[in-house]
Design a protein around this motif. Structure first.
Motif, PDB file in Angstrom:
ATOM      1  N   SER A  86       0.848  -1.196   0.000  1.00 51.04           N
ATOM      2  CA  SER A  86       0.000   0.000   0.000  1.00 51.04           C
ATOM      3  C   SER A  86       0.879   1.241   0.000  1.00 51.04           C
ATOM      4  O   SER A  86       1.980   1.251   0.564  1.00 51.04           O
ATOM      5  CB  SER A  86      -0.899   0.015   1.239  1.00 51.04           C
ATOM      6  N   SER A  87       0.384   2.292  -0.623  1.00 47.61           N
ATOM      7  CA  SER A  87       1.069   3.586  -0.769  1.00 47.61           C
ATOM      8  C   SER A  87       2.230   3.531  -1.744  1.00 47.61           C
ATOM      9  O   SER A  87       3.004   4.463  -1.864  1.00 47.61           O
ATOM     10  CB  SER A  87       1.544   4.151   0.573  1.00 47.61           C
ATOM     11  N   TRP A  88       2.376   2.376  -2.434  1.00 46.81           N
ATOM     12  CA  TRP A  88       3.375   2.260  -3.494  1.00 46.81           C
ATOM     13  C   TRP A  88       2.677   1.967  -4.817  1.00 46.81           C
ATOM     14  O   TRP A  88       1.554   1.453  -4.842  1.00 46.81           O
ATOM     15  CB  TRP A  88       4.376   1.141  -3.197  1.00 46.81           C
ATOM     16  N   GLN A  89       3.358   2.309  -5.904  1.00 46.71           N
ATOM     17  CA  GLN A  89       2.816   2.006  -7.223  1.00 46.71           C
ATOM     18  C   GLN A  89       3.924   1.513  -8.143  1.00 46.71           C
ATOM     19  O   GLN A  89       5.090   1.831  -7.952  1.00 46.71           O
ATOM     20  CB  GLN A  89       2.132   3.234  -7.832  1.00 46.71           C
ATOM     21  N   ALA A  90       3.515   0.705  -9.119  1.00 46.16           N
ATOM     22  CA  ALA A  90       4.470   0.165 -10.094  1.00 46.16           C
ATOM     23  C   ALA A  90       4.121   0.701 -11.470  1.00 46.16           C
ATOM     24  O   ALA A  90       2.984   0.540 -11.930  1.00 46.16           O
ATOM     25  CB  ALA A  90       4.415  -1.360 -10.085  1.00 46.16           C
ATOM     26  N   GLY A  91       5.090   1.334 -12.109  1.00 43.70           N
ATOM     27  CA  GLY A  91       4.892   1.841 -13.465  1.00 43.70           C
ATOM     28  C   GLY A  91       5.584   0.942 -14.465  1.00 43.70           C
ATOM     29  O   GLY A  91       6.752   0.594 -14.296  1.00 43.70           O
ATOM     30  N   VAL A  92       4.873   0.530 -15.504  1.00 41.84           N
ATOM     31  CA  VAL A  92       5.427  -0.382 -16.507  1.00 41.84           C
ATOM     32  C   VAL A  92       6.119   0.441 -17.586  1.00 41.84           C
ATOM     33  O   VAL A  92       5.499   1.315 -18.210  1.00 41.84           O
ATOM     34  CB  VAL A  92       4.324  -1.254 -17.124  1.00 41.84           C
ATOM     35  N   GLN A  93       7.407   0.166 -17.794  1.00 36.75           N
ATOM     36  CA  GLN A  93       8.225   0.909 -18.743  1.00 36.75           C
ATOM     37  C   GLN A  93       8.437   0.097 -20.020  1.00 36.75           C
ATOM     38  O   GLN A  93       7.837  -0.972 -20.208  1.00 36.75           O
ATOM     39  CB  GLN A  93       9.582   1.230 -18.114  1.00 36.75           C
ATOM     40  N   GLN A  94       9.320   0.617 -20.887  1.00 33.56           N
ATOM     41  CA  GLN A  94       9.712  -0.094 -22.102  1.00 33.56           C
ATOM     42  C   GLN A  94      10.262  -1.474 -21.751  1.00 33.56           C
ATOM     43  O   GLN A  94      10.955  -1.648 -20.745  1.00 33.56           O
ATOM     44  CB  GLN A  94      10.775   0.730 -22.851  1.00 33.56           C
ATOM     45  N   ASP A  95       9.929  -2.478 -22.565  1.00 33.84           N
ATOM     46  CA  ASP A  95      10.399  -3.854 -22.366  1.00 33.84           C
ATOM     47  C   ASP A  95       9.962  -4.433 -21.023  1.00 33.84           C
ATOM     48  O   ASP A  95      10.629  -5.298 -20.447  1.00 33.84           O
ATOM     49  CB  ASP A  95      11.929  -3.945 -22.494  1.00 33.84           C
ATOM     50  N   THR A 307      27.003  -2.800 -34.905  1.00 38.66           N
ATOM     51  CA  THR A 307      26.191  -3.149 -33.733  1.00 38.66           C
ATOM     52  C   THR A 307      25.786  -1.897 -32.963  1.00 38.66           C
ATOM     53  O   THR A 307      24.625  -1.729 -32.587  1.00 38.66           O
ATOM     54  CB  THR A 307      26.977  -4.102 -32.812  1.00 38.66           C
ATOM     55  N   GLY A 308      26.752  -1.009 -32.719  1.00 41.89           N
ATOM     56  CA  GLY A 308      26.449   0.231 -32.002  1.00 41.89           C
ATOM     57  C   GLY A 308      25.522   1.132 -32.782  1.00 41.89           C
ATOM     58  O   GLY A 308      24.620   1.762 -32.214  1.00 41.89           O
ATOM     59  N   GLU A 309      25.750   1.213 -34.081  1.00 38.75           N
ATOM     60  CA  GLU A 309      24.911   2.042 -34.942  1.00 38.75           C
ATOM     61  C   GLU A 309      23.459   1.580 -34.891  1.00 38.75           C
ATOM     62  O   GLU A 309      22.539   2.394 -34.699  1.00 38.75           O
ATOM     63  CB  GLU A 309      25.440   1.971 -36.371  1.00 38.75           C
ATOM     64  N   ALA A 310      23.223   0.279 -35.051  1.00 36.60           N
ATOM     65  CA  ALA A 310      21.856  -0.252 -35.041  1.00 36.60           C
ATOM     66  C   ALA A 310      21.183  -0.034 -33.693  1.00 36.60           C
ATOM     67  O   ALA A 310      19.996   0.315 -33.623  1.00 36.60           O
ATOM     68  CB  ALA A 310      21.883  -1.734 -35.398  1.00 36.60           C
ATOM     69  N   ALA A 311      21.934  -0.228 -32.602  1.00 37.52           N
ATOM     70  CA  ALA A 311      21.355  -0.069 -31.267  1.00 37.52           C
ATOM     71  C   ALA A 311      20.997   1.382 -30.984  1.00 37.52           C
ATOM     72  O   ALA A 311      19.951   1.675 -30.370  1.00 37.52           O
ATOM     73  CB  ALA A 311      22.331  -0.585 -30.215  1.00 37.52           C
ATOM     74  N   LEU A 312      21.836   2.317 -31.420  1.00 40.76           N
ATOM     75  CA  LEU A 312      21.550   3.732 -31.206  1.00 40.76           C
ATOM     76  C   LEU A 312      20.348   4.167 -32.032  1.00 40.76           C
ATOM     77  O   LEU A 312      19.503   4.945 -31.572  1.00 40.76           O
ATOM     78  CB  LEU A 312      22.789   4.557 -31.563  1.00 40.76           C
ATOM     79  N   GLN A 313      20.240   3.668 -33.250  1.00 37.61           N
ATOM     80  CA  GLN A 313      19.080   3.969 -34.087  1.00 37.61           C
ATOM     81  C   GLN A 313      17.804   3.410 -33.475  1.00 37.61           C
ATOM     82  O   GLN A 313      16.754   4.066 -33.488  1.00 37.61           O
ATOM     83  CB  GLN A 313      19.298   3.403 -35.494  1.00 37.61           C
ATOM     84  N   LYS A 314      17.870   2.211 -32.927  1.00 38.56           N
ATOM     85  CA  LYS A 314      16.702   1.610 -32.282  1.00 38.56           C
ATOM     86  C   LYS A 314      16.272   2.420 -31.073  1.00 38.56           C
ATOM     87  O   LYS A 314      15.069   2.602 -30.817  1.00 38.56           O
ATOM     88  CB  LYS A 314      17.017   0.176 -31.870  1.00 38.56           C
ATOM     89  N   LEU A 315      17.241   2.921 -30.318  1.00 37.36           N
ATOM     90  CA  LEU A 315      16.928   3.742 -29.145  1.00 37.36           C
ATOM     91  C   LEU A 315      16.140   4.979 -29.549  1.00 37.36           C
ATOM     92  O   LEU A 315      15.178   5.372 -28.878  1.00 37.36           O
ATOM     93  CB  LEU A 315      18.233   4.132 -28.433  1.00 37.36           C
ATOM     94  N   VAL A 316      16.535   5.604 -30.650  1.00 40.46           N
ATOM     95  CA  VAL A 316      15.824   6.793 -31.145  1.00 40.46           C
ATOM     96  C   VAL A 316      14.428   6.416 -31.632  1.00 40.46           C
ATOM     97  O   VAL A 316      13.450   7.144 -31.388  1.00 40.46           O
ATOM     98  CB  VAL A 316      16.637   7.474 -32.263  1.00 40.46           C
ATOM     99  N   GLN A 317      14.311   5.288 -32.305  1.00 40.27           N
ATOM    100  CA  GLN A 317      12.995   4.851 -32.770  1.00 40.27           C
ATOM    101  C   GLN A 317      12.030   4.625 -31.618  1.00 40.27           C
ATOM    102  O   GLN A 317      10.835   4.917 -31.715  1.00 40.27           O
ATOM    103  CB  GLN A 317      13.139   3.562 -33.587  1.00 40.27           C
ATOM    104  N   GLU A 318      12.540   4.141 -30.499  1.00 38.61           N
ATOM    105  CA  GLU A 318      11.691   3.841 -29.347  1.00 38.61           C
ATOM    106  C   GLU A 318      11.371   5.072 -28.512  1.00 38.61           C
ATOM    107  O   GLU A 318      10.288   5.163 -27.927  1.00 38.61           O
ATOM    108  CB  GLU A 318      12.365   2.788 -28.463  1.00 38.61           C
ATOM    109  N   HIS A 319      12.327   6.031 -28.439  1.00 41.74           N
ATOM    110  CA  HIS A 319      12.159   7.131 -27.482  1.00 41.74           C
ATOM    111  C   HIS A 319      12.172   8.526 -28.108  1.00 41.74           C
ATOM    112  O   HIS A 319      11.981   9.504 -27.389  1.00 41.74           O
ATOM    113  CB  HIS A 319      13.259   7.047 -26.421  1.00 41.74           C
TER     114      HIS A 319
END
Length: 633
Positions: A86-95, A307-319
């Protein structure tokens, strides 16, 4: 296979046969829904916390992003159960990441906004760092050489859109602090378009020394907006030069140290330029002795960038690009603020120190702190070194940013927010700042500037700030090889003590962070036998807090080879602080198969025969505080 290879490396080598290395079938049972076990746990939670049986129960698999769960509630997963009080809450984030927070924050909008910003910054910091770490894992997985695959002598990092260091994996400090400078200097020399990859090792353009080969690329969103840069730097144990291993102790200019790679395209408009690079590596005045190994490791470095390029692009697509850029700036600002807080206790003070290389060349440093600004002046440092102990702005920058990170005494990623209020003055034509032209025959040799002078710079700055006694102050570079191969390793030693802490024994420290080759791998791959690898007891300086001990490494050669030692603190002892004793100097002894012994200089090369042995004893760290105080305590 072709599609996967293209995705991984960014190119496909046409005309090459595909070898089926193995075929694997992975079988598993279907993941069951939460079962009777979870029901029993739910009942236990209800009884333990005395909550009603109607308390909501959520299945983790069914959660949706941006859902908020108010406590009391029970959250079930296949492997765990969580109770939200009680008095706590859970927020569901990405993934389906879950953030737990006090419910009353919801009604306090300003506080909630602040808390959310702090949480999001931590999350984005981890996301950025994970990308750099995955780049490193990819580079290690796909590399060929012992130096990269086993010793991990490489670094990966992400830079923001201003080409400033943002985050790095925990790799090699002497590489990391210089990567932003490298990208900024390269951009002035050569255009970096979408999909282009630049390769270089030139000290004029932010390279450290020739064995360290850097690959970099700009990363764009699907709307062709610049996100930032990904970059890696890997040490090639053999890239040409007068002697195997590319660290000739008698080199007088850059050409003699190996193949010089000015900024050039490795990939241009999607086309990989292997032929141009191969011609350079084979036809330089002192060409590489390990062409296939070089190309294999460069291919792995290219895969790491993708690998880094694809991951950084994915981060932008998501956020969104706006959000990613916001937290890039916030991350650097957090480093700036951390340093500002650390400086409050030493505001309006000036710190001075000097240190000497074994040949008498001097490093002078004056650190002035005023109104949150730091000025570091190296005036008085010796002139350009006639040998290979010349550094450059990248090396100095790496040492400074590393020491400032230590000064913060807080867990923050190494990034250029630390340098926001820092000014560095380097006297021209000193061995910390020689002039580099486009004529490499006139450029000074630098290989020891990266490995040795970087360590001596760190110890000089730490001495000025009275933070720690001198560590072993060298990387103890040891190389051997012939016209067929070159092997390279650095050897750890003792770290300097500091107030409240004894120094560590037999470890790499400060500007290096590599492993050392496992004995089994060393003896399997190379014509040597490892007789001894042990702690050099009592080599650390005594004090209220003792310096760490060095290492003894004894190797027997099983065929005729050339060996090279490149080291420091064979004459000048690692200093102690506050009346602590100095650490013992290092030394290396060559024992011929007929029993004749010869003490080698700290910078030396020798021809050895089958049956000869070399014993390397690395320096210990300095002590801190008087030994009498320790005895009294």
């Amino acid at each position: 296979f072709k599609n996967q290879y293209q995705k991984l490396f960014g190119h496909y080598p046409s005309g090459r046969a595909i070898e089926l290395e193995s075929l694997k079938v992975v079988v598993g049972t279907k993941v069951p829904k939460p079962s009777k076990v979870n029901r029993e746990i739910t009942k236990y939670i209800q009884n333990t916390f005395k909550i009603a049986s109607k308390t909501p129960v959520y299945q983790w698999d069914d959660l949706q992003k941006d859902v908020t769960i108010e406590g009391p509630a029970i959250l079930l997963n296949i492997t765990s159960t969580a109770f939200i009080e009680s008095s706590w809450q859970a927020g569901v984030q990405q993934d389906k990441n879950i953030i737990i927070s006090k419910s009353h924050l919801v009604t306090q909008s300003h506080q909630m906004t602040f808390e959310s910003e702090v949480i999001d910054l931590e999350l984005f910091t981890n996301r950025f760092t994970n990308i750099a770490e995955e780049m490193g894992a990819q580079l290690q997985r796909t590399a060929f050489s012992v130096n990269v695959k086993e010793r991990l002598d490489f670094s990966c990092a992400i830079l923001d859109a201003n080409a400033e260091l943002l985050v790095n994996a925990p790799h090699i400090p002497v590489h990391l602090g210089s990567l932003g400078i490298c990208v900024r200097l390269v951009k002035e020399k050569i255009k970096l378009g979408k999909g282009d990859v630049i390769i270089t090792n030139h000290p004029k353009y932010g390279g450290s020394h020739l064995p360290d080969v850097t690959l970099l690329t700009a990363v764009f969103s699907d709307k062709d907006e610049l996100i930032g840069y990904v970059i890696n730097r890997a040490h090639h144990a053999e890239i040409g030069g007068k002697r195997p291993g590319s660290m000739p102790p008698d080199a007088k200019n850059l050409i003699e140290e190996g193949v010089v790679i000015p900024p050039m395209y490795l990939v241009k408009n999607g086309e990989i330029q292997w032929e141009s690079l191969e011609n350079l590596l084979k036809n330089a005045p002192y060409p590489t002795r390990a062409l296939e190994e070089n190309l294999a490791d460069m291919n792995a470095a290219l895969a790491s960038l993708r690998t880094g390029e694809a991951a950084l692009q994915k981060l932008v697509q998501e956020h969104s690009l706006e959000k990613v850029h916001h937290y890039m700036a916030a991350l650097k600002q957090s480093a700036t603020e951390a340093l500002q807080n650390a400086l409050k206790s030493i505001e309006n003070q000036t710190f001075i120190a000097e240190e000497f290389l074994d040949d008498g060349h001097k490093i002078c440093a004056e650190i002035s702190i005023k109104n949150g600004q730091i000025e570091i002046d190296f005036d008085g440092t010796s002139a350009v070194h006639p040998g290979n102990l010349n550094a450059n702005i990248s090396i100095v920058y790496s040492a400074v940013i590393y020491v400032l990170r230590l000064l913060c005494n807080k867990e923050i990623p190494l990034n250029e927010g630390l340098m926001q209020n820092v000014q560095i003055h380097l006297p021209k034509d000193s061995f910390l700042h020689p002039n580099f032209s486009d004529n490499d025959l006139q450029n000074p040799a630098v290989v020891g500037g990266n490995t040795e002078v970087s360590q001596r710079l760190v110890d000089t700055l730490l001495k000025a700030l009275n933070l720690a006694a001198c560590s072993q102050g060298t990387m103890n570079n040891f190389l051997f090889g012939n016209e067929r191969f070159g092997y390279y390793e650095t050897i750890g030693g003792g770290t300097g003590a500091s107030e409240g802490w004894h120094g560590r024994s037999a470890v790499h420290q400060h500007m290096t962070n590599t492993k050392i080759t496992d004995p089994e791998e060393l003896e399997f791959r190379y014509p040597v036998y490892l007789h001894q690898f042990s702690v050099r007891t009592n080599s650390g300086g005594k004090g209220q807090w003792n310096g760490g001990d060095g290492i003894i490494r004894e190797i027997e050669f099983l065929e005729d080879l050339e060996i090279t030692i490149l080291s420091q603190h064979r004459k000048e002892a690692p200093y102690g602080l506050e009346n602590g004793e100095a650490g013992k100097i290092g030394q290396q002894t060559l024992i011929r198969k007929n029993g004749v012994q010869k003490i080698l200089l700290g910078i030396a090369s020798e021809k050895v025969e089958s049956g000869d042995r070399l014993i390397i004893e690395t320096p210990g760290g300095g002590g801190f505080g008087s030994f009498e105080a320790a005895v009294t305590d």
